[in-house]
Design a protein around this motif. Structure first.
Motif, PDB file in Angstrom:
ATOM      1  N   ALA A  52       0.751  -1.174  -0.029  1.00 21.20           N
ATOM      2  CA  ALA A  52       0.062  -0.065   0.085  1.00 21.20           C
ATOM      3  C   ALA A  52       0.837   1.213   0.050  1.00 21.20           C
ATOM      4  O   ALA A  52       0.525   2.111  -0.688  1.00 21.20           O
ATOM      5  CB  ALA A  52      -0.936   0.148   1.163  1.00 21.20           C
ATOM      6  N   SER A  53       1.941   1.166   0.814  1.00 22.20           N
ATOM      7  CA  SER A  53       2.835   2.432   1.046  1.00 22.20           C
ATOM      8  C   SER A  53       3.601   2.755  -0.374  1.00 22.20           C
ATOM      9  O   SER A  53       3.578   3.886  -0.942  1.00 22.20           O
ATOM     10  CB  SER A  53       3.977   2.039   1.943  1.00 22.20           C
ATOM     11  N   ASP A  54       3.562   1.688  -1.282  1.00 24.49           N
ATOM     12  CA  ASP A  54       4.402   1.883  -2.405  1.00 24.49           C
ATOM     13  C   ASP A  54       3.483   2.730  -3.448  1.00 24.49           C
ATOM     14  O   ASP A  54       3.999   3.099  -4.612  1.00 24.49           O
ATOM     15  CB  ASP A  54       4.905   0.537  -3.074  1.00 24.49           C
ATOM     16  N   LEU A  55       2.243   2.711  -3.325  1.00 18.39           N
ATOM     17  CA  LEU A  55       1.305   3.256  -4.312  1.00 18.39           C
ATOM     18  C   LEU A  55       1.289   4.855  -4.114  1.00 18.39           C
ATOM     19  O   LEU A  55       0.531   5.606  -4.866  1.00 18.39           O
ATOM     20  CB  LEU A  55      -0.142   2.668  -4.094  1.00 18.39           C
ATOM     21  N   GLY A  56       2.031   5.371  -3.018  1.00 19.05           N
ATOM     22  CA  GLY A  56       1.893   7.135  -2.979  1.00 19.05           C
ATOM     23  C   GLY A  56       3.053   7.462  -2.263  1.00 19.05           C
ATOM     24  O   GLY A  56       3.971   6.518  -1.952  1.00 19.05           O
ATOM     25  N   VAL A 117      -5.466   7.626  -3.079  1.00 22.55           N
ATOM     26  CA  VAL A 117      -5.391   5.966  -3.415  1.00 22.55           C
ATOM     27  C   VAL A 117      -5.963   5.336  -2.324  1.00 22.55           C
ATOM     28  O   VAL A 117      -5.639   5.677  -1.261  1.00 22.55           O
ATOM     29  CB  VAL A 117      -4.090   5.410  -3.639  1.00 22.55           C
ATOM     30  N   LEU A 118      -7.050   4.518  -2.392  1.00 20.71           N
ATOM     31  CA  LEU A 118      -7.738   3.950  -1.437  1.00 20.71           C
ATOM     32  C   LEU A 118      -7.305   2.435  -1.620  1.00 20.71           C
ATOM     33  O   LEU A 118      -7.417   1.723  -2.744  1.00 20.71           O
ATOM     34  CB  LEU A 118      -9.052   3.923  -1.607  1.00 20.71           C
ATOM     35  N   VAL A 119      -6.779   1.618  -0.443  1.00 18.30           N
ATOM     36  CA  VAL A 119      -6.268   0.153  -0.828  1.00 18.30           C
ATOM     37  C   VAL A 119      -7.194  -0.799   0.039  1.00 18.30           C
ATOM     38  O   VAL A 119      -7.200  -0.522   1.165  1.00 18.30           O
ATOM     39  CB  VAL A 119      -4.579   0.176  -0.607  1.00 18.30           C
ATOM     40  N   GLY A 140      -9.641   9.634  -8.077  1.00 12.71           N
ATOM     41  CA  GLY A 140      -8.633   8.924  -7.109  1.00 12.71           C
ATOM     42  C   GLY A 140      -8.709   7.339  -7.600  1.00 12.71           C
ATOM     43  O   GLY A 140      -9.656   7.068  -8.550  1.00 12.71           O
ATOM     44  N   LYS A 141      -7.841   6.597  -7.154  1.00 11.88           N
ATOM     45  CA  LYS A 141      -7.913   5.090  -7.638  1.00 11.88           C
ATOM     46  C   LYS A 141      -7.972   4.509  -6.345  1.00 11.88           C
ATOM     47  O   LYS A 141      -7.845   4.625  -5.258  1.00 11.88           O
ATOM     48  CB  LYS A 141      -6.499   4.845  -8.019  1.00 11.88           C
ATOM     49  N   VAL A 142      -9.016   3.297  -6.599  1.00  7.84           N
ATOM     50  CA  VAL A 142      -9.209   2.153  -5.782  1.00  7.84           C
ATOM     51  C   VAL A 142      -8.342   0.947  -6.062  1.00  7.84           C
ATOM     52  O   VAL A 142      -8.571   0.487  -7.193  1.00  7.84           O
ATOM     53  CB  VAL A 142     -10.551   1.936  -5.376  1.00  7.84           C
ATOM     54  N   VAL A 143      -7.365   0.360  -5.336  1.00 10.80           N
ATOM     55  CA  VAL A 143      -6.350  -0.637  -5.883  1.00 10.80           C
ATOM     56  C   VAL A 143      -6.877  -1.723  -4.621  1.00 10.80           C
ATOM     57  O   VAL A 143      -6.753  -1.691  -3.360  1.00 10.80           O
ATOM     58  CB  VAL A 143      -4.941  -0.126  -5.525  1.00 10.80           C
TER      59      VAL A 143
END
Length: 160
Positions: A52-56, A117-119, A140-143
């Motif tokens: 999750a951290s790697d996404l932002g 980004v929502l994970v 935003g993105k939902v991943v």
């Protein structure tokens, strides 16, 4: 006590969160949000949060309060109290903030954060994730990220 102080400074009230969000947004940071109970911190949690951290640039973790966990998981949970769970999460280098929420879902907290980004784990479909509507409405993105098979608090408890 400098290290412990640094860790504890990641534990934010909703009011403190507003200040940090403003700072991060002013700096052009991409804000990632995830949530959970994180009752017995294990390898699956660490790998999930690292992904999750790697996404932002900033990772905010919404953490269910003890009362919320009890409603969701039953009277015998949580195993660890909310302050202990929050401190452990805050000790992870890639977690920037931990915010407790008392509701059954983090919907209101997601609305406050307005993450880029929502994970969640890949055991969810993106459109079923709480806050999907909030995040996608603002572009935003939902991943979903892969979970580590065989690692869950429930599995750990069942082996005891």
């Amino acid at each position: 006590m400098e290290t412990l102080s640094t860790i504890k400074n990641k534990l934010l009230s909703c009011q403190d969160l507003e200040t940090r969000l403003s700072e991060w947004r002013s700096a052009g940071k991409t804000i990632v949000f995830t949530n959970g109970c994180f009752d017995i911190l294990h390898r699956g949690h660490v790998e999930y949060l690292a992904q999750a951290s790697d996404l932002g640039d900033v990772l905010i973790v919404g953490l269910n309060t003890d009362a919320s966990v009890k409603r969701l998981k039953g009277e015998t949970r949580p195993v660890n109290d909310e302050q202990s769970r929050a401190l452990l999460l805050s000790a992870l280098q890639f977690v920037d903030a931990v915010v407790l929420f008392a509701e059954d879902t983090p919907y209101e907290l997601i609305n406050q954060v307005q993450p880029d980004v929502l994970v969640k784990g890949n055991d969810y479909k993106p459109e079923e994730i709480v806050g999907y509507d909030i995040v996608t409405a603002k572009g935003g993105k939902v991943v979903t990220v892969d979970l580590v098979e065989g690692f869950s608090t429930t599995n750990i408890i069942s082996r005891m």
